[in-house]
Design a protein around this motif. Structure first.
Motif, PDB file in Angstrom:
ATOM      1  N   VAL B 182      29.414  38.078  34.699  1.00  0.00           N
ATOM      2  CA  VAL B 182      30.634  38.171  34.048  1.00  0.00           C
ATOM      3  C   VAL B 182      31.716  39.127  35.549  1.00  0.00           C
ATOM      4  N   THR B 183      32.305  38.398  35.976  1.00  0.00           N
ATOM      5  CA  THR B 183      33.622  39.766  36.985  1.00  0.00           C
ATOM      6  C   THR B 183      35.130  39.189  36.518  1.00  0.00           C
ATOM      7  N   ARG B 184      35.651  39.568  37.006  1.00  0.00           N
ATOM      8  CA  ARG B 184      37.126  40.217  36.747  1.00  0.00           C
ATOM      9  C   ARG B 184      37.839  39.838  38.143  1.00  0.00           C
ATOM     10  N   GLN B 185      38.301  39.158  38.996  1.00  0.00           N
ATOM     11  CA  GLN B 185      39.134  38.882  39.776  1.00  0.00           C
ATOM     12  C   GLN B 185      40.192  39.043  40.029  1.00  0.00           C
ATOM     13  N   SER B 186      41.202  38.521  41.224  1.00  0.00           N
ATOM     14  CA  SER B 186      42.888  38.049  40.965  1.00  0.00           C
ATOM     15  C   SER B 186      43.060  37.632  42.487  1.00  0.00           C
ATOM     16  N   VAL B 187      44.072  37.140  42.818  1.00  0.00           N
ATOM     17  CA  VAL B 187      44.098  35.766  44.134  1.00  0.00           C
ATOM     18  C   VAL B 187      45.936  36.286  44.324  1.00  0.00           C
ATOM     19  N   HIS B 188      46.250  38.191  44.254  1.00  0.00           N
ATOM     20  CA  HIS B 188      47.567  38.438  45.040  1.00  0.00           C
ATOM     21  C   HIS B 188      47.735  38.474  46.343  1.00  0.00           C
ATOM     22  N   THR B 189      46.442  38.600  46.656  1.00  0.00           N
ATOM     23  CA  THR B 189      46.362  38.708  48.367  1.00  0.00           C
ATOM     24  C   THR B 189      44.912  37.935  49.263  1.00  0.00           C
ATOM     25  N   PRO B 190      44.986  37.795  50.673  1.00  0.00           N
ATOM     26  CA  PRO B 190      44.524  36.672  51.380  1.00  0.00           C
ATOM     27  C   PRO B 190      42.686  37.366  51.160  1.00  0.00           C
ATOM     28  N   ALA B 191      42.801  38.419  50.694  1.00  0.00           N
ATOM     29  CA  ALA B 191      41.613  38.981  50.549  1.00  0.00           C
ATOM     30  C   ALA B 191      41.100  39.336  49.678  1.00  0.00           C
ATOM     31  N   THR B 192      41.898  39.408  48.515  1.00  0.00           N
ATOM     32  CA  THR B 192      41.164  38.828  46.868  1.00  0.00           C
ATOM     33  C   THR B 192      41.200  37.349  46.741  1.00  0.00           C
ATOM     34  N   ILE B 193      41.852  36.235  47.293  1.00  0.00           N
ATOM     35  CA  ILE B 193      41.621  35.023  46.769  1.00  0.00           C
ATOM     36  C   ILE B 193      40.329  34.824  47.250  1.00  0.00           C
ATOM     37  N   ARG B 194      40.050  35.168  48.984  1.00  0.00           N
ATOM     38  CA  ARG B 194      38.515  34.939  49.258  1.00  0.00           C
ATOM     39  C   ARG B 194      37.724  35.841  48.552  1.00  0.00           C
ATOM     40  N   LYS B 195      37.581  37.172  48.601  1.00  0.00           N
ATOM     41  CA  LYS B 195      36.942  37.755  47.439  1.00  0.00           C
ATOM     42  C   LYS B 195      37.065  36.651  46.374  1.00  0.00           C
ATOM     43  N   CYS B 196      37.559  36.269  45.517  1.00  0.00           N
ATOM     44  CA  CYS B 196      37.791  35.594  44.275  1.00  0.00           C
ATOM     45  C   CYS B 196      36.873  34.403  44.419  1.00  0.00           C
ATOM     46  N   LYS B 197      37.213  33.364  45.708  1.00  0.00           N
ATOM     47  CA  LYS B 197      36.461  32.089  46.070  1.00  0.00           C
ATOM     48  C   LYS B 197      34.797  32.496  45.852  1.00  0.00           C
ATOM     49  N   LYS B 198      34.407  33.729  46.570  1.00  0.00           N
ATOM     50  CA  LYS B 198      33.074  34.032  46.445  1.00  0.00           C
ATOM     51  C   LYS B 198      32.705  34.202  45.179  1.00  0.00           C
ATOM     52  N   ALA B 199      33.489  34.837  44.349  1.00  0.00           N
ATOM     53  CA  ALA B 199      32.847  35.229  42.989  1.00  0.00           C
ATOM     54  C   ALA B 199      32.324  33.472  41.926  1.00  0.00           C
ATOM     55  N   ILE B 200      33.780  33.086  42.791  1.00  0.00           N
ATOM     56  CA  ILE B 200      33.672  31.536  41.908  1.00  0.00           C
ATOM     57  C   ILE B 200      32.388  30.909  42.437  1.00  0.00           C
ATOM     58  N   ALA B 201      32.596  30.956  43.381  1.00  0.00           N
ATOM     59  CA  ALA B 201      30.547  29.916  44.420  1.00  0.00           C
ATOM     60  C   ALA B 201      29.928  30.896  43.476  1.00  0.00           C
ATOM     61  N   LYS B 202      29.669  31.937  43.604  1.00  0.00           N
ATOM     62  CA  LYS B 202      28.329  32.908  42.497  1.00  0.00           C
ATOM     63  C   LYS B 202      28.369  32.184  41.113  1.00  0.00           C
ATOM     64  N   ALA B 203      29.830  31.920  40.214  1.00  0.00           N
ATOM     65  CA  ALA B 203      29.319  31.350  39.586  1.00  0.00           C
ATOM     66  C   ALA B 203      28.709  30.172  39.267  1.00  0.00           C
ATOM     67  N   PHE B 204      29.296  29.373  40.061  1.00  0.00           N
ATOM     68  CA  PHE B 204      28.600  27.490  39.789  1.00  0.00           C
ATOM     69  C   PHE B 204      27.131  27.581  40.501  1.00  0.00           C
ATOM     70  N   GLN B 205      26.854  28.497  41.905  1.00  0.00           N
ATOM     71  CA  GLN B 205      25.779  28.329  42.197  1.00  0.00           C
ATOM     72  C   GLN B 205      24.648  28.708  41.110  1.00  0.00           C
ATOM     73  N   ALA B 206      25.147  29.395  40.050  1.00  0.00           N
ATOM     74  CA  ALA B 206      24.476  29.870  38.690  1.00  0.00           C
ATOM     75  C   ALA B 206      24.762  29.272  37.808  1.00  0.00           C
ATOM     76  N   ALA B 207      25.349  27.829  37.349  1.00  0.00           N
ATOM     77  CA  ALA B 207      25.477  27.077  36.721  1.00  0.00           C
ATOM     78  C   ALA B 207      24.053  25.930  37.378  1.00  0.00           C
ATOM     79  N   LEU B 208      24.316  26.086  38.852  1.00  0.00           N
ATOM     80  CA  LEU B 208      23.333  25.101  39.543  1.00  0.00           C
ATOM     81  C   LEU B 208      21.630  25.827  38.839  1.00  0.00           C
ATOM     82  N   ASP B 209      21.835  27.031  38.887  1.00  0.00           N
ATOM     83  CA  ASP B 209      20.298  27.612  39.306  1.00  0.00           C
ATOM     84  C   ASP B 209      20.472  27.495  37.019  1.00  0.00           C
TER      85      ASP B 209
END
Lengths: 74, 266, 361
Positions: B182-209
């Motif tokens: 469970v995570t809280r992210q934002s997409v308002h700067t290039p850095a937070t967007i890249r971080k948010c992408k990692k979080a989404i990728a992690k969430a999808f990997q968790a679903a695969l696992d």
């Protein structure tokens, strides 16, 4: 030290002129055009192209994914 | 070097992900949804799971998400996406199912559905876009609207006596044993967007696992209904929303005891 | 041949669902149908056929679980009773709008509101005229025996998939709770993913396979012209059902001078009424609609030319009687007799009503 130069291509018709790319650019490359596209938006453009380093920040923040970024090392 | 020499396929460093369709998004200029859609498309593409991913888009501005990402989609009734996703995930255990919900949808009308799906640990990803307002219906108060925040139904600001308190539903979700990330992210700067992408990728990997429910809140803007420019809206979000909806991981079972999460049977 | 057993109607729904290759049941407990899920949980079909059984947090959640699974091409069933069906109305409308197949069982109880837990047929309008918002129809099957509780599960699925439309088994506490002998159907294997892709790949959302467009299941359409087309497509489907799928049964109608029309458990009572009335010398027949939608308009219209009057017997305040009046026209009287609140009329009571309302006793 290798110099990096970049360029961005804005899809003028897809751009909604939100201006988020303008503030995301660390090099002050982008500006909003005085002209509008067919939907009435002041689309972004490279007002200062030679400063672009191809960092992709503009494209990353673009909600409409209308920026393509190129980069060359020289 | 001239511009035409730089703009060459060999020098390409960023382009639209293939999974995003050619449809122009219906969102207002500067809307956070577009960025989150893009991240989803990139993650699904990176994981190469477009043939097994099913998205559920319930009522709200993003009900039309199915127009923008080249995967199978189900539109859902207001708030019911977690139930719809449960139906898909239970009968298609080898597929990856995600819901894409706003704050009115998830935290108000669909509060029961999200809490129970997360509590059962349904194997799915929840993308929760929280901009503190009802976007599609024209800017009414949401359960996540901040105290004092002006909306169409709180014209003098959200009043606790009349409207109750803003709901930190993500904190509630993090308490539930069925959730693994469970995570809280934002997409308002290039850095937070890249971080948010990692979080989404992690969430999808968790679903695969098959690690149960993964929940990614994205604190977002609704500049149109906040009546601000997109740039000002981002500033307002940082100043006003982040102190209450603090970004960061609320739960990450990959860092805790792996036995603490029991996957679902059946 | 199938297996002969003595079972409750509700238990048979569960058994039939397993045997006909259902992929999932999603439901929520409510009297008088809780035995459906209890039987399923006790049978543990996940070990036997791989069928999923899940107790949802509400009827609202159950019907939307049905939506999600049905939209991925799966064969799914839910059950509830009147107040629970009202909660499901939202999802049922979405399922009809998105054109998804599924079977919904309504074991009716008396209303309105929380009403009673005793049997009723007061959800006839809700079931046959829509029930949720928008112009849509359910295929409505009304079993009158425990055997038909078995048979109509597979029939419901057959019609639901043929038309990509939700089918409802509209029964009540009488049939749900009665134990009768039943010949259970033979097992049909669940479809494999390959078979689902082959049969329903053009619409099922179970992952976009290479070489096909993405499938989208939605009832949403912002363009009013296209939305009207969607509605016209639905209406054409309902018209085809009315043309091809009407089911009904006649008892002793050949020489009938009076006609009873009744569905479900009321029709069982009326079979006895026919015998009692004939013992008194009243030539009465019974028409039992099996499909409540599509409604057997033509056979009723035909019998209306033969008989002197029609009595519609329902456990409600008079709902199906309107459809019978429309079918019969104005030449003969069409009256209603009903009991409410969970009271089941006796065959003798119906004879009296027939004499009072039609014959003039």
């Amino acid at each position: 030290m290798a110099k990096v130069i970049g360029a961005v291509v804005v899809n003028n018709e897809e751009c909604k002129g939100c201006g988020l790319c303008v503030v995301a650019c660390p090099q002050d490359v982008l500006g909003q055009n005085k002209q509008v596209n067919s939907r009435g938006y002041h689309y972004s453009f490279m007002k200062n192209p030679e400063a672009c380093i191809g960092c992709s920040n503009c494209a990353t923040v673009c909600p409409d994914t209308c920026i393509t970024v190129y980069r060359v090392k020289i | 070097m001239e511009l035409k020499d730089i703009i060459n396929p060999n020098n390409l460093v960023y382009e639209k992900p293939e999974l995003l369709t050619e449809n122009t998004m219906h969102y207002c200029p500067g809307c956070s949804h577009g960025v989150v859609h893009k991240l989803l498309a990139e993650v699904i593409e990176d994981l190469d799971i477009q043939d097994k991913t099913i998205g559920v888009s319930p009522v709200g501005c993003a009900v039309f998400a199915y127009n923008y990402i080249e995967i199978d989609w189900q539109e859902a009734a207001h708030g019911r996406a977690p139930a719809v996703a449960t139906g898909i995930a239970r009968t298609n255990p080898d597929k990856v199912v995600f819901t894409y919900q706003g704050d009115g949808d998830l935290a108000s009308i669909g509060a029961a559905e999200i809490l129970h799906a997360c509590n059962r640990g349904e194997n799915m990803v929840v993308i929760f876009v929280n901009n503190g307002i009802y976007g599609m219906t024209g800017g009414q108060m949401a359960p996540t609207t901040l105290i004092g925040q002006v909306t169409a139904t709180t014209p003098n600001g959200r009043d606790v006596g009349r409207n109750g308190y803003p709901l930190k539903i993500t904190e509630l979700i993090a308490q539930l044993p069925g959730t693994s990330y469970v995570t809280r992210q934002s997409v308002h700067t290039p850095a937070t967007i890249r971080k948010c992408k990692k979080a989404i990728a992690k969430a999808f990997q968790a679903a695969l696992d098959k690690k149960g429910t993964s929940f990614v809140e994205v604190v977002s803007t609704c500049n149109m209904n906040w009546k601000m420019t997109p740039v000002k809206a981002n500033e307002w979000m940082v100043e006003n929303m982040f102190p209450f909806y603090v970004p960061g991981d609320l739960k990450d079972s990959s860092k805790a005891d792996p036995e603490s999460y029991t996957p679902l049977k059946n | 041949m199938g297996e002969l057993r003595l079972m409750k109607g509700n238990e048979v729904i569960a058994e039939a669902a397993i045997r006909c290759g259902c992929d999932a049941y999603f439901g929520y407990p409510i009297t008088p149908q809780s035995e459906v899920m209890e039987t399923l949980m006790d049978r543990e079909p996940w070990d036997e056929t791989g069928m999923v059984v899940l107790q949802a947090e509400s009827e609202i959640a159950s019907i939307h679980m049905i939506y999600g699974a049905a939209a991925s091409g799966k064969k799914v069933i839910t059950s509830s009773s009147s107040p629970g069906i009202s909660l499901m109305a939202e999802g049922i409308s979405y399922i009809a709008g998105a054109e998804l197949p599924c079977v919904i069982v309504n074991v009716q109880r008396g209303g309105p509101g929380l009403g009673t837990i005793q049997p009723s047929q007061a959800d006839y309008w809700q079931s046959t005229k829509g029930g949720g918002h928008g112009d849509y129809r359910l295929i409505v099957l009304a079993p009158s025996s425990v055997q038909e509780m078995n048979d109509f599960v597979e029939l419901g699925f057959k019609l639901a998939f043929k038309y990509r439309n939700p089918a409802m088994i509209l029964t009540d506490g009488v049939i749900g709770q009665t134990m009768e002998k039943v010949i259970l159907s033979d097992y049909i294997p669940r479809l494999t993913d390959e078979e689902i892709n082959e049969k329903y790949g053009s619409w099922a959302t179970n992952g976009r396979k290479p070489g096909r467009q993405r499938n989208i299941i939605t009832s949403l359409e912002m363009d009013s012209g296209r939305m009207e087309q969607n509605n016209l497509r639905l209406q054409a489907k309902y018209a085809k059902m009315e043309e091809e799928e009407v089911l009904f049964e006649e008892f002793q109608c050949e020489d009938a001078e009076y006609l009873l029309v009744a569905f479900g458990s009321s029709s069982r009572i009326c079979q006895k009424t026919v015998d009692l009335a004939r013992e008194k010398g009243i030539k009465v027949g019974l028409l039992r609609p099996i499909t409540l939608f599509p409604f057997p308009k033509k056979p009723i219209a035909a019998l209306a030319k033969q008989v002197k009057g029609i009595l519609v017997v329902e456990m409600n305040a008079g709902q199906m009687v309107e459809d019978v009046q429309l079918a019969a026209g104005c030449a003969i009287p069409v009256k209603h007799f009903g009991r409410m609140g969970g009271i089941i009329p006796s065959p003798g009571e119906v004879v009296e009503a027939l004499e009072q309302k039609l014959i003039g006793g």
